[in-house]
Design an enzyme around this catalytic site. Sequence first.
Site, PDB file in Angstrom:
ATOM      1  N   ARG A 151     -20.706  25.438  -8.074  1.00 18.29           N
ATOM      2  CA  ARG A 151     -21.692  26.305  -7.411  1.00 18.29           C
ATOM      3  C   ARG A 151     -22.238  27.311  -8.400  1.00 18.29           C
ATOM      4  NH1 ARG A 151     -22.840  24.149  -2.322  1.00 18.29           N
ATOM      5  NH2 ARG A 151     -20.927  23.166  -1.599  1.00 18.29           N
ATOM      6  N   HIS A 173     -18.103  24.792 -20.354  1.00 19.19           N
ATOM      7  CA  HIS A 173     -19.189  23.818 -20.171  1.00 19.19           C
ATOM      8  C   HIS A 173     -18.993  22.655 -21.147  1.00 19.19           C
ATOM      9  CE1 HIS A 173     -23.121  22.318 -19.081  1.00 19.19           C
ATOM     10  NE2 HIS A 173     -23.317  22.086 -20.371  1.00 19.19           N
ATOM     11  N   ASP A 205     -24.032  34.529 -16.868  1.00 18.34           N
ATOM     12  CA  ASP A 205     -25.075  35.529 -16.602  1.00 18.34           C
ATOM     13  C   ASP A 205     -25.942  35.060 -15.438  1.00 18.34           C
ATOM     14  OD1 ASP A 205     -26.798  33.657 -17.608  1.00 18.34           O
ATOM     15  OD2 ASP A 205     -27.552  34.897 -19.260  1.00 18.34           O
TER      16      ASP A 205
HETATM   17  C1  GRF Z   1     -15.016  20.113 -17.216  1.00 24.50           C
HETATM   18  O1  GRF Z   1     -15.605  19.121 -18.024  1.00 24.50           O
HETATM   19  C2  GRF Z   1     -15.700  21.436 -17.414  1.00 24.50           C
HETATM   20  O2  GRF Z   1     -16.208  21.611 -18.698  1.00 24.50           O
HETATM   21  C3  GRF Z   1     -16.834  21.350 -16.431  1.00 24.50           C
HETATM   22  O3  GRF Z   1     -16.298  20.699 -15.302  1.00 24.50           O
HETATM   23  C4  GRF Z   1     -15.243  19.846 -15.733  1.00 24.50           C
HETATM   24  C5  GRF Z   1     -14.044  20.190 -14.915  1.00 24.50           C
HETATM   25  O4  GRF Z   1     -12.992  19.304 -15.165  1.00 24.50           O
HETATM   26  N1  GRF Z   1     -17.370  22.646 -16.126  1.00 24.50           N
HETATM   27  P1  GRF Z   1     -11.567  19.555 -14.537  1.00 24.50           P
HETATM   28  O5  GRF Z   1     -11.762  19.693 -13.031  1.00 24.50           O
HETATM   29  O6  GRF Z   1     -11.001  20.790 -15.146  1.00 24.50           O
HETATM   30  O7  GRF Z   1     -10.778  18.319 -14.871  1.00 24.50           O
END
Ligand code: GRF
Length: 296
Positions: A151, A173, A205
Amino acid sequence: MPSDLQGHDESSGTTRGSGLGASGRLRVAVLVSGGGTNLQALIDRAKDGMLEADIVCVGSDRASAYGLVRAREAGIPTFVVSYEKYLKGALDDPVDDAVLAAVDARQRILRDPDGEARRDRLRRLIAAEREILSHVEAHGAELVCLAGFMRLLTPFFLSRLKKNDRPGVVNIHPALLPAFPGQHGYRDTYRYGCKWGGITIHFVDEGEDTGPVIAQAVYPIWDEDACDDVQRRGLYLEHLMYAQVINWIARDKVRLVPRAGGRPRVCVEDPHYREVVGSWVEAAFRPSPEVEHRRT
Ligand code: GRF
């Protein structure tokens, strides 16, 4: 926090702003929407005494998120906030118009040119965020770490977590921002044909994946890799990075430095910073159990 974003239920922030918890350790809330392998890596680090912060609660927008199971197994309190409930139907507790206007003026996540529709959506997001905040604040969390939370957060939420000049929400990310923002960092990196993939940990942000970068690392993508291999190698790196970044924040080593006419730069005041980043990339370069060993 600017007074125009405070909203009407500020009083629920009983422990917020009181500094570190009684243990002197940073109190962290983790938000997940899915499998929670990053959460698991943090839990494992904490069990090994390698996390210099306490995970005080784990929240999700999905009751079925496996991350919640991981949290419960580790004895961490969990909560679920149903965005569906807020996005459809009537809102029990209206959002103040002045707060809404202030949030709308700052936000960069909703682009609908129809102001009425945009503000209605924003009002609903804020209502959901108020519920998340009630849990986060009840647990005295000072930092919110997004770990696959799907979200987008509004300036209402962000301003409530901001402490002095330090943003209060961090995200991980799966791409080297500003390349490949959005929900499919691994897939987009792979489809583009990149020879290197990247991971970015950043403060959140008002935009989507646009916040100040705290740490980045890269991993190689080989010709024989499938998209799943890229994701596995990247996740391996994510798991190394997130705990380290939280530790830096817990030690108060992360500084947001404003720059005239430009984006603020994040500086990490750790004399071992270069070694740490080098160790990440080196680890990602080695054949990893998650990918190459699995192939044999
Ligand atoms: C990860 O690749 C993270 O970078 C992204 O969402 C994914 C989450 O993976 N924001 P998990 O649920 O921690 O296995």
